[in-house]
Design an enzyme around this catalytic site. Structure first.
Site, PDB file in Angstrom:
ATOM      1  N   ALA A   5       0.869  -1.173   0.000  1.00  0.00           N
ATOM      2  CA  ALA A   5       0.000   0.000   0.000  1.00  0.00           C
ATOM      3  C   ALA A   5       0.909   1.227   0.000  1.00  0.00           C
ATOM      4  CB  ALA A   5      -0.887  -0.012   1.233  1.00  0.00           C
TER       5      ALA A   5
ATOM      6  N   GLY B 108       0.622  -4.865   1.110  1.00  0.00           N
ATOM      7  CA  GLY B 108      -0.621  -4.896   0.339  1.00  0.00           C
ATOM      8  C   GLY B 108      -0.437  -5.529  -1.039  1.00  0.00           C
TER       9      GLY B 108
ATOM     10  N   GLU C 175      -0.692  -9.109  -0.441  1.00  0.00           N
ATOM     11  CA  GLU C 175      -2.106  -9.370  -0.130  1.00  0.00           C
ATOM     12  C   GLU C 175      -2.933  -9.419  -1.417  1.00  0.00           C
ATOM     13  OE1 GLU C 175      -1.977  -6.166   3.084  1.00  0.00           O
ATOM     14  OE2 GLU C 175      -3.292  -7.654   3.983  1.00  0.00           O
TER      15      GLU C 175
ATOM     16  N   GLU D  50       4.726  -5.114   7.215  1.00  0.00           N
ATOM     17  CA  GLU D  50       3.999  -4.002   7.861  1.00  0.00           C
ATOM     18  C   GLU D  50       4.429  -3.730   9.292  1.00  0.00           C
ATOM     19  OE1 GLU D  50       2.578  -6.254   5.890  1.00  0.00           O
ATOM     20  OE2 GLU D  50       0.919  -5.407   4.739  1.00  0.00           O
TER      21      GLU D  50
HETATM   22  N1  CO8 Z   1       4.585   3.076  -0.804  1.00  0.00           N
HETATM   23  C1  CO8 Z   1       5.015   4.228  -1.326  1.00  0.00           C
HETATM   24  N2  CO8 Z   1       6.197   4.352  -1.985  1.00  0.00           N
HETATM   25  C2  CO8 Z   1       6.948   3.269  -2.103  1.00  0.00           C
HETATM   26  C3  CO8 Z   1       6.582   2.028  -1.576  1.00  0.00           C
HETATM   27  C4  CO8 Z   1       5.325   1.940  -0.895  1.00  0.00           C
HETATM   28  N3  CO8 Z   1       4.842   0.799  -0.386  1.00  0.00           N
HETATM   29  N4  CO8 Z   1       7.558   1.131  -1.843  1.00  0.00           N
HETATM   30  C5  CO8 Z   1       8.493   1.782  -2.519  1.00  0.00           C
HETATM   31  N5  CO8 Z   1       8.152   3.073  -2.677  1.00  0.00           N
HETATM   32  C6  CO8 Z   1       8.909   4.122  -3.369  1.00  0.00           C
HETATM   33  C7  CO8 Z   1      10.114   4.564  -2.580  1.00  0.00           C
HETATM   34  O1  CO8 Z   1       9.751   5.506  -1.595  1.00  0.00           O
HETATM   35  C8  CO8 Z   1      10.982   5.134  -3.667  1.00  0.00           C
HETATM   36  O2  CO8 Z   1      10.508   6.427  -3.987  1.00  0.00           O
HETATM   37  P1  CO8 Z   1      11.590   7.634  -4.232  1.00  0.00           P
HETATM   38  O3  CO8 Z   1      12.349   7.216  -5.457  1.00  0.00           O
HETATM   39  O4  CO8 Z   1      10.716   8.849  -4.438  1.00  0.00           O
HETATM   40  O5  CO8 Z   1      12.446   7.678  -3.004  1.00  0.00           O
HETATM   41  C9  CO8 Z   1      10.681   4.248  -4.880  1.00  0.00           C
HETATM   42  O6  CO8 Z   1       9.458   3.603  -4.570  1.00  0.00           O
HETATM   43  C10 CO8 Z   1      11.728   3.186  -5.113  1.00  0.00           C
HETATM   44  O7  CO8 Z   1      11.907   2.470  -3.896  1.00  0.00           O
HETATM   45  P2  CO8 Z   1      13.331   2.304  -3.173  1.00  0.00           P
HETATM   46  O8  CO8 Z   1      14.258   3.419  -3.555  1.00  0.00           O
HETATM   47  O9  CO8 Z   1      13.083   2.082  -1.728  1.00  0.00           O
HETATM   48  O10 CO8 Z   1      13.839   0.960  -3.891  1.00  0.00           O
HETATM   49  P3  CO8 Z   1      14.845  -0.124  -3.285  1.00  0.00           P
HETATM   50  O11 CO8 Z   1      15.182  -1.034  -4.399  1.00  0.00           O
HETATM   51  O12 CO8 Z   1      15.957   0.525  -2.546  1.00  0.00           O
HETATM   52  O13 CO8 Z   1      13.970  -0.908  -2.196  1.00  0.00           O
HETATM   53  C11 CO8 Z   1      12.007  -2.051  -1.379  1.00  0.00           C
HETATM   54  C12 CO8 Z   1      12.857  -1.661  -2.621  1.00  0.00           C
HETATM   55  C13 CO8 Z   1      12.763  -2.992  -0.479  1.00  0.00           C
HETATM   56  C14 CO8 Z   1      10.746  -2.729  -1.917  1.00  0.00           C
HETATM   57  C15 CO8 Z   1      11.640  -0.742  -0.613  1.00  0.00           C
HETATM   58  O14 CO8 Z   1      11.128   0.212  -1.546  1.00  0.00           O
HETATM   59  C16 CO8 Z   1      10.607  -0.960   0.452  1.00  0.00           C
HETATM   60  O15 CO8 Z   1      10.925  -1.472   1.500  1.00  0.00           O
HETATM   61  N6  CO8 Z   1       9.354  -0.524   0.185  1.00  0.00           N
HETATM   62  C17 CO8 Z   1       8.284  -0.601   1.163  1.00  0.00           C
HETATM   63  C18 CO8 Z   1       7.795  -2.019   1.318  1.00  0.00           C
HETATM   64  C19 CO8 Z   1       6.754  -2.087   2.395  1.00  0.00           C
HETATM   65  O16 CO8 Z   1       7.016  -1.816   3.556  1.00  0.00           O
HETATM   66  N7  CO8 Z   1       5.532  -2.434   2.014  1.00  0.00           N
HETATM   67  C20 CO8 Z   1       4.407  -2.529   2.925  1.00  0.00           C
HETATM   68  C21 CO8 Z   1       3.710  -1.206   2.973  1.00  0.00           C
HETATM   69  S1  CO8 Z   1       2.452  -1.190   4.204  1.00  0.00           S
HETATM   70  C22 CO8 Z   1       1.172  -2.045   3.497  1.00  0.00           C
HETATM   71  O17 CO8 Z   1       1.247  -2.522   2.386  1.00  0.00           O
HETATM   72  C23 CO8 Z   1      -0.060  -2.169   4.319  1.00  0.00           C
HETATM   73  C24 CO8 Z   1      -1.211  -2.856   3.565  1.00  0.00           C
HETATM   74  C25 CO8 Z   1      -2.465  -2.790   4.369  1.00  0.00           C
HETATM   75  C26 CO8 Z   1      -2.973  -1.365   4.436  1.00  0.00           C
HETATM   76  C27 CO8 Z   1      -4.110  -1.212   5.368  1.00  0.00           C
HETATM   77  C28 CO8 Z   1      -4.568   0.223   5.419  1.00  0.00           C
HETATM   78  C29 CO8 Z   1      -5.012   0.727   6.712  1.00  0.00           C
END
Ligand code: CO8
Length: 278
Positions: A84, A129, A132, A152
């Site tokens: 998400a 998400g 999911e 998460e």
């Molecule tokens: N949301 C928003 N932006 C994201 C997300 C995300 N989930 N994942 C990556 N991005 C963005 C980064 O911020 C980055 O943006 P920018 O270039 O502007 O800095 C761009 O994508 C590229 O990402 P990275 O530079 O971080 O790329 P890496 O190769 O270094 O890392 C990863 C890749 C490991 C996937 C890393 O991006 C990461 O850890 N992302 C987040 C993963 C995560 O924690 N996902 C779970 C999110 S919470 C969720 O999904 C909850 C679901 C249920 C919701 C219920 C609602 C109440």
């Protein structure tokens, strides 16, 4: 991606296509739609707009008689969907968070309840998400390079799009506790070993293997598949005896279809069945 995915834009609804900002629709092969989430700069993170568009697209594809199988994928090389949208969620008040969770759950339920088989094609990160969403699909094909997980808790959140439920039901509560509590990323090999991924293939074979699986499904009886999916879902939600009762009802219902007559007749005539979905 490769040429299979750029063959032709689907014609399901020109109006819907124009409205989609974050989705692309292609026909991978006759009757096989590829619905691709296109926000590669943020690794296809799911915000409210994407979820709204996904719901619209799923509705249109479910209703389109030309479409037999739907393949859900993420644009760009790095991710299926990395979760998400954390930037959107960071600003939420409690009620907005609850609405967002409900929106995600409703949209993913549309995917799971789709009357046609939905396959997740996972080439990179499927996290939070994003995993999911993949779990709401009926089948998952993953590249050996894919990384899966529910990270998460590392953000002080928990899976909110049905992940606590679907992962437990698919792979058991023991595995779900491990994945959810550690928040670790797991390799596609590990996910395949524990049954979270159905087919594991080398990255360069991902589209080909997914299309091959989709073509197999497209050749099967659509009404029978739809009823089987419904029975599996009902069985997961209720008791074994309730599940068996719905199976017997579905079995009876399938005998009202032309496809059942055609399928059995084709077998006896040693030819390929020509299913019409009725
Ligand atoms: N949301 C928003 N932006 C994201 C997300 C995300 N989930 N994942 C990556 N991005 C963005 C980064 O911020 C980055 O943006 P920018 O270039 O502007 O800095 C761009 O994508 C590229 O990402 P990275 O530079 O971080 O790329 P890496 O190769 O270094 O890392 C990863 C890749 C490991 C996937 C890393 O991006 C990461 O850890 N992302 C987040 C993963 C995560 O924690 N996902 C779970 C999110 S919470 C969720 O999904 C909850 C679901 C249920 C919701 C219920 C609602 C109440």
């Amino acid at each position: 991606m490769d040429e299979l995915q750029t063959e032709a834009e689907l014609e399901i609804s020109e109006e819907d296509l124009v409205e989609f900002e974050h989705l692309e629709l292609h026909e991978m092969a006759p009757g096989i739609a590829n619905l691709m989430i296109q926000r590669p700069k943020v690794l296809n993170a799911l915000n409210s707009e994407v979820l709204d568009e996904l719901a619209l697209a799923m509705e249109a594809l479910a209703a389109d008689p030309e479409i037999k199988v739907i393949v859900l994928s993420g644009g760009g090389e790095k991710a299926f969907v990395a979760g998400a949208d954390i930037a959107e969620m960071a600003e939420f008040e409690a009620l907005e968070a609850r609405d967002f969770s409900r929106l995600g759950q409703a949209t993913l339920n549309m995917v799971e309840d789709c009357p046609k088989p939905v396959i997740a094609m996972i080439q990179g990160f499927a996290l939070g998400g994003g995993l999911e969403l993949a779990l709401a699909c009926h089948l998952r094909v993953a590249s050996t390079k894919a990384r899966l997980g529910l990270p998460e808790v590392g953000l002080g959140l928990l899976p909110g799009f049905g992940g606590t439920q679907r992962l437990s039901r698919l792979a058991g509560p023991g595995l779900a506790r491990e994945w959810i509590l550690t928040g670790d990323h797991f390799s596609a090999e590990e996910a395949h070993r524990v049954g979270v991924v159905n087919r594991l293939v080398e990255p360069e074979k991902l589209t080909e293997a997914t299309v091959a699986l989709a073509k197999t499904l497209a050749s099967r009886g659509p009404v029978a598949m739809q009823l089987a999916l419904e029975c599996i879902r009902r069985g997961q939600e209720g008791s074994q005896s309730e599940g068996e009762a719905s199976e017997a009802d579905a079995f009876g219902m399938v005998f009202t279809t032309r496809d059942m007559r055609e399928g059995t007749k084709a077998f006896m005539e040693k030819r390929k069945a020509d299913f019409q979905g009725r």
